[in-house]
Design a protein around this motif. Structure first.
Motif, PDB file in Angstrom:
ATOM      1  N   ALA A  70       8.922  42.966  67.627  1.00  0.00           N
ATOM      2  CA  ALA A  70       8.480  41.714  67.924  1.00  0.00           C
ATOM      3  C   ALA A  70       7.134  41.531  68.701  1.00  0.00           C
ATOM      4  CB  ALA A  70       9.535  41.105  69.211  1.00  0.00           C
ATOM      5  N   MET A  71       6.943  42.447  69.687  1.00  0.00           N
ATOM      6  CA  MET A  71       5.787  42.537  70.250  1.00  0.00           C
ATOM      7  C   MET A  71       4.530  42.589  69.240  1.00  0.00           C
ATOM      8  SD  MET A  71       4.006  45.659  72.814  1.00  0.00           S
ATOM      9  CE  MET A  71       4.199  46.790  71.802  1.00  0.00           C
ATOM     10  N   ASN A  72       4.665  43.742  68.402  1.00  0.00           N
ATOM     11  CA  ASN A  72       3.451  43.592  67.518  1.00  0.00           C
ATOM     12  C   ASN A  72       3.219  42.698  66.368  1.00  0.00           C
ATOM     13  OD1 ASN A  72       2.852  46.314  68.487  1.00  0.00           O
ATOM     14  ND2 ASN A  72       4.221  47.423  67.089  1.00  0.00           N
ATOM     15  N   GLY A  73       4.310  42.157  66.112  1.00  0.00           N
ATOM     16  CA  GLY A  73       4.212  40.966  65.343  1.00  0.00           C
ATOM     17  C   GLY A  73       3.341  39.754  65.681  1.00  0.00           C
ATOM     18  N   ALA A  74       3.973  39.515  67.122  1.00  0.00           N
ATOM     19  CA  ALA A  74       3.297  38.450  67.969  1.00  0.00           C
ATOM     20  C   ALA A  74       1.952  38.736  68.310  1.00  0.00           C
ATOM     21  CB  ALA A  74       4.021  38.075  69.324  1.00  0.00           C
TER      22      ALA A  74
END
Length: 253
Positions: A70-74
């Motif tokens: 979730a962190m990397n995608g955002a």
């Protein structure tokens, strides 16, 4: 809402480049198989877990990789990709000639980044569930939890991207993200650190993100989850306010 126009624009673009999202799903799967499953054979079980019941090492790592996805995608959306629109292509300058405002741009890009991060995390949740690493019905809370994580990091990404001078500055982002990924209890419990280091780690946004997802994934609802929600919500709200201000300043130059 004008910001929804940017989300729709990104959806139209990704309709033709959907395979990019597959790469973001594939990365945490590789980590899970190589470290969670591979090294997990040597580790065995982890006893220092929220519910107190020893679990497989892969089941301990999986929720942390969900939070990281979730962190990397955002962050990828609001740093690397947004930098191209902001500095290279000057896309936003054209947008501001329409009724869109800097606030609409910030909300639209953050909204799309949240959607992207949530999609990647939900897909990875399906993978770990199929592998038998998530058995609690409370794991459904991982999806809204991933959305909150994506929101916090997406807004932070918008703030960061306004300070970047060129593509080489992207390395500074990795200089922060990589150590946080390695040390924010992704691969081992907080208890391995001495108390002073534990305090530092607990202030990391990725640590709070992992706590938010690991607890429900293991069937535990605790005060730690509530603390993580408040931490990430406050972080996102503050960064969003700064993002609008910074975008206004940057686009005025």
């Amino acid at each position: 809402m004008n910001a929804a126009v940017l989300v729709e624009r990104n959806l139209m673009i990704y309709k033709h480049t959907w395979y990019v999202l597959l790469a973001e799903i594939f990365e945490p799967v590789l980590y899970l198989l190589s470290i969670g499953v591979g090294i997990g054979v040597l580790v065995g079980t982890v006893t220092d877990v929220p519910n107190g019941t020893p679990i497989r090492y892969a089941a301990f790592v999986a929720p942390a990789l969900l939070a990281t996805a979730a962190m990397n995608g955002a962050m990828n959306e609001t740093t690397f990709l947004m930098y191209g629109k902001l500095k290279a292509d000057r896309t936003y300058e054209s947008m501001l000639a329409t009724p869109l405002t800097e606030r609409d741009v910030a909300l639209g890009e953050v909204g799309w980044a949240v959607l992207r991060g949530t999609i990647v995390s939900a897909a990875f949740l399906v993978v770990v569930t199929v592998l038998g690493l998530v058995t609690s019905p409370w794991a459904i809370l991982v999806v809204p939890g991933a959305a909150l994580i994506a929101f916090a990091f997406a807004t932070a990404g918008v703030v960061v991207v306004t300070y970047l001078r060129d593509w080489q500055d992207m390395q500074y982002i990795q200089l922060v993200m990589l150590p946080m990924f390695l040390f924010a209890t992704t691969f081992y419990p907080l208890s391995v650190y001495p108390r002073p280091i534990q305090i530092v780690v607990q202030w990391l946004p990725l640590y709070q993100s992992i706590e938010l997802l690991r607890n429900p994934a293991l069937g535990v609802l605790s005060v730690k989850s509530l603390v993580a929600v408040v931490y990430l919500a406050v972080m996102g709200a503050i960064c969003l306010r700064l993002a609008v201000r910074r975008l206004r300043t940057t686009l005025a130059q």
